[in-house]
Design a protein around this motif. Sequence first.
Motif, PDB file in Angstrom:
ATOM      1  N   ALA A 264      75.842  53.351  29.352  1.00 26.76           N
ATOM      2  CA  ALA A 264      75.790  52.095  30.116  1.00 26.76           C
ATOM      3  C   ALA A 264      76.683  52.189  31.348  1.00 26.76           C
ATOM      4  CB  ALA A 264      76.208  50.925  29.229  1.00 26.76           C
ATOM      5  N   GLU A 265      77.862  52.775  31.192  1.00 30.04           N
ATOM      6  CA  GLU A 265      78.782  52.935  32.331  1.00 30.04           C
ATOM      7  C   GLU A 265      78.176  53.836  33.397  1.00 30.04           C
ATOM      8  OE1 GLU A 265      81.766  52.512  34.904  1.00 30.04           O
ATOM      9  OE2 GLU A 265      81.510  51.349  33.066  1.00 30.04           O
ATOM     10  N   LEU A 266      77.568  54.933  32.987  1.00 26.74           N
ATOM     11  CA  LEU A 266      76.938  55.844  33.954  1.00 26.74           C
ATOM     12  C   LEU A 266      75.761  55.166  34.664  1.00 26.74           C
ATOM     13  CD1 LEU A 266      77.043  59.147  31.870  1.00 26.74           C
ATOM     14  CD2 LEU A 266      78.454  58.576  33.878  1.00 26.74           C
ATOM     15  N   ARG A 267      75.047  54.308  33.948  1.00 30.70           N
ATOM     16  CA  ARG A 267      73.943  53.561  34.579  1.00 30.70           C
ATOM     17  C   ARG A 267      74.479  52.518  35.555  1.00 30.70           C
ATOM     18  NH1 ARG A 267      71.522  54.043  29.153  1.00 30.70           N
ATOM     19  NH2 ARG A 267      69.901  55.612  29.383  1.00 30.70           N
ATOM     20  N   ARG A 268      75.544  51.805  35.149  1.00 28.00           N
ATOM     21  CA  ARG A 268      76.158  50.813  36.055  1.00 28.00           C
ATOM     22  C   ARG A 268      76.659  51.475  37.329  1.00 28.00           C
ATOM     23  NH1 ARG A 268      78.061  48.598  31.352  1.00 28.00           N
ATOM     24  NH2 ARG A 268      80.068  49.649  31.459  1.00 28.00           N
ATOM     25  N   ALA A 269      77.170  52.691  37.195  1.00 24.40           N
ATOM     26  CA  ALA A 269      77.683  53.422  38.350  1.00 24.40           C
ATOM     27  C   ALA A 269      76.550  53.969  39.228  1.00 24.40           C
ATOM     28  CB  ALA A 269      78.578  54.570  37.880  1.00 24.40           C
ATOM     29  N   GLY A 270      75.319  53.866  38.724  1.00 26.50           N
ATOM     30  CA  GLY A 270      74.170  54.306  39.503  1.00 26.50           C
ATOM     31  C   GLY A 270      73.908  55.797  39.464  1.00 26.50           C
ATOM     32  N   VAL A 271      74.534  56.520  38.526  1.00 27.49           N
ATOM     33  CA  VAL A 271      74.337  57.967  38.475  1.00 27.49           C
ATOM     34  C   VAL A 271      73.334  58.387  37.397  1.00 27.49           C
ATOM     35  CG1 VAL A 271      76.561  58.518  39.514  1.00 27.49           C
ATOM     36  CG2 VAL A 271      76.374  58.355  37.020  1.00 27.49           C
ATOM     37  N   LEU A 272      72.898  57.451  36.591  1.00 28.41           N
ATOM     38  CA  LEU A 272      71.806  57.684  35.644  1.00 28.41           C
ATOM     39  C   LEU A 272      70.760  56.620  35.898  1.00 28.41           C
ATOM     40  CD1 LEU A 272      73.178  58.375  32.042  1.00 28.41           C
ATOM     41  CD2 LEU A 272      72.004  59.949  33.552  1.00 28.41           C
ATOM     42  N   PRO A 273      69.498  56.972  35.744  1.00 30.43           N
ATOM     43  CA  PRO A 273      68.467  55.949  35.927  1.00 30.43           C
ATOM     44  C   PRO A 273      68.585  54.863  34.871  1.00 30.43           C
ATOM     45  CG  PRO A 273      67.489  58.076  35.323  1.00 30.43           C
ATOM     46  CD  PRO A 273      68.964  58.266  35.406  1.00 30.43           C
ATOM     47  N   ARG A 274      68.161  53.697  35.237  1.00 37.39           N
ATOM     48  CA  ARG A 274      68.144  52.590  34.283  1.00 37.39           C
ATOM     49  C   ARG A 274      67.152  52.931  33.179  1.00 37.39           C
ATOM     50  NH1 ARG A 274      72.438  49.529  35.212  1.00 37.39           N
ATOM     51  NH2 ARG A 274      72.715  49.179  37.404  1.00 37.39           N
ATOM     52  N   PRO A 275      67.324  52.311  32.008  1.00 46.74           N
ATOM     53  CA  PRO A 275      66.359  52.580  30.944  1.00 46.74           C
ATOM     54  C   PRO A 275      64.951  52.269  31.450  1.00 46.74           C
ATOM     55  CG  PRO A 275      68.186  51.303  30.122  1.00 46.74           C
ATOM     56  CD  PRO A 275      68.354  51.405  31.607  1.00 46.74           C
ATOM     57  N   PRO A 276      63.972  52.968  31.020  1.00 43.08           N
ATOM     58  CA  PRO A 276      64.015  53.929  29.943  1.00 43.08           C
ATOM     59  C   PRO A 276      64.215  55.366  30.421  1.00 43.08           C
ATOM     60  CG  PRO A 276      61.747  53.379  30.413  1.00 43.08           C
ATOM     61  CD  PRO A 276      62.600  52.654  31.413  1.00 43.08           C
ATOM     62  N   ALA A 277      65.443  55.756  30.667  1.00 40.49           N
ATOM     63  CA  ALA A 277      65.747  57.165  30.923  1.00 40.49           C
ATOM     64  C   ALA A 277      65.586  57.900  29.593  1.00 40.49           C
ATOM     65  CB  ALA A 277      67.165  57.319  31.431  1.00 40.49           C
ATOM     66  N   THR A 278      65.043  59.066  29.660  1.00 38.26           N
ATOM     67  CA  THR A 278      64.811  59.804  28.424  1.00 38.26           C
ATOM     68  C   THR A 278      66.007  60.678  28.093  1.00 38.26           C
ATOM     69  OG1 THR A 278      63.845  61.716  29.536  1.00 38.26           O
ATOM     70  CG2 THR A 278      62.340  59.902  28.951  1.00 38.26           C
ATOM     71  N   GLU A 279      66.075  61.101  26.846  1.00 33.02           N
ATOM     72  CA  GLU A 279      67.126  62.028  26.443  1.00 33.02           C
ATOM     73  C   GLU A 279      67.018  63.312  27.244  1.00 33.02           C
ATOM     74  OE1 GLU A 279      67.464  62.804  22.274  1.00 33.02           O
ATOM     75  OE2 GLU A 279      67.631  60.685  21.786  1.00 33.02           O
ATOM     76  N   ASP A 280      65.791  63.717  27.548  1.00 36.31           N
ATOM     77  CA  ASP A 280      65.600  64.949  28.319  1.00 36.31           C
ATOM     78  C   ASP A 280      66.214  64.834  29.710  1.00 36.31           C
ATOM     79  OD1 ASP A 280      64.362  66.331  26.283  1.00 36.31           O
ATOM     80  OD2 ASP A 280      62.339  65.769  26.922  1.00 36.31           O
ATOM     81  N   GLU A 281      66.126  63.647  30.325  1.00 38.24           N
ATOM     82  CA  GLU A 281      66.740  63.464  31.650  1.00 38.24           C
ATOM     83  C   GLU A 281      68.255  63.627  31.565  1.00 38.24           C
ATOM     84  OE1 GLU A 281      63.869  60.395  34.027  1.00 38.24           O
ATOM     85  OE2 GLU A 281      64.990  59.600  32.323  1.00 38.24           O
ATOM     86  N   LEU A 282      68.864  63.032  30.557  1.00 35.91           N
ATOM     87  CA  LEU A 282      70.305  63.167  30.388  1.00 35.91           C
ATOM     88  C   LEU A 282      70.670  64.621  30.107  1.00 35.91           C
ATOM     89  CD1 LEU A 282      73.121  61.994  30.223  1.00 35.91           C
ATOM     90  CD2 LEU A 282      72.666  61.431  27.825  1.00 35.91           C
ATOM     91  N   CYS A 283      69.886  65.280  29.273  1.00 38.25           N
ATOM     92  CA  CYS A 283      70.143  66.691  28.974  1.00 38.25           C
ATOM     93  C   CYS A 283      70.092  67.531  30.239  1.00 38.25           C
ATOM     94  CB  CYS A 283      69.136  67.210  27.955  1.00 38.25           C
ATOM     95  SG  CYS A 283      69.382  66.530  26.308  1.00 38.25           S
ATOM     96  N   GLN A 284      69.161  67.218  31.146  1.00 40.30           N
ATOM     97  CA  GLN A 284      69.061  67.960  32.400  1.00 40.30           C
ATOM     98  C   GLN A 284      70.327  67.786  33.233  1.00 40.30           C
ATOM     99  OE1 GLN A 284      65.479  66.559  34.253  1.00 40.30           O
ATOM    100  NE2 GLN A 284      64.151  67.634  32.807  1.00 40.30           N
ATOM    101  N   TRP A 285      70.842  66.554  33.342  1.00 35.85           N
ATOM    102  CA  TRP A 285      72.070  66.314  34.097  1.00 35.85           C
ATOM    103  C   TRP A 285      73.232  67.068  33.468  1.00 35.85           C
ATOM    104  CZ3 TRP A 285      72.526  64.548  38.811  1.00 35.85           C
ATOM    105  CH2 TRP A 285      71.550  63.709  39.328  1.00 35.85           C
ATOM    106  N   LEU A 286      73.358  66.976  32.149  1.00 38.97           N
ATOM    107  CA  LEU A 286      74.464  67.641  31.464  1.00 38.97           C
ATOM    108  C   LEU A 286      74.326  69.158  31.523  1.00 38.97           C
ATOM    109  CD1 LEU A 286      74.876  65.322  28.363  1.00 38.97           C
ATOM    110  CD2 LEU A 286      76.394  65.500  30.341  1.00 38.97           C
ATOM    111  N   ASP A 287      73.099  69.633  31.510  1.00 34.60           N
ATOM    112  CA  ASP A 287      72.891  71.078  31.581  1.00 34.60           C
ATOM    113  C   ASP A 287      73.353  71.630  32.930  1.00 34.60           C
ATOM    114  OD1 ASP A 287      72.053  73.270  29.985  1.00 34.60           O
ATOM    115  OD2 ASP A 287      70.367  73.528  31.365  1.00 34.60           O
ATOM    116  N   LYS A 288      73.262  70.807  33.965  1.00 31.62           N
ATOM    117  CA  LYS A 288      73.732  71.237  35.287  1.00 31.62           C
ATOM    118  C   LYS A 288      75.240  71.438  35.299  1.00 31.62           C
ATOM    119  CE  LYS A 288      69.976  68.999  37.770  1.00 31.62           C
ATOM    120  NZ  LYS A 288      69.615  67.931  38.702  1.00 31.62           N
TER     121      LYS A 288
END
Length: 110
Positions: free
Chosen positions: A55-79
């Motif tokens: 929720a904090e990462l979404r509020r900060a605008g660095v993650l898409p608002r739901p429905p972001a998928t787990e795969d999208e988060l995994c891609q960011w973390l994989d970077k």
Amino acid sequence: MTEQAAFQEKFAALDVPARAALVFWYRERLPLDHVAKLVERSPERVERDVIDALAELRRAGVLPRPPATEDELCQWLDKLRDEPELSTFALVAAVRAGRARRGRFSRRAE
């Protein structure tokens, strides 16, 4: 600032157990019980930490608002995979160091 740099900055601002939980659960795909042991919190607390961190990462605008998928988060973390402070060893060490600091402070208060 690039999107990746913005994500990295906001991710680094999360508390250590929440950062570790996100990395272990999403990037490393470890089971919740195992993540809880690594970050020295209950599974329920880890789930709350992850929800709050996302929720904090979404509020900060660095993650898409739901429905972001787990795969999208995994891609960011994989970077961030090559970041030394996000290795399994570094994250577990940081969690333990935080616990040790809290232990010293609580003993002083007694």
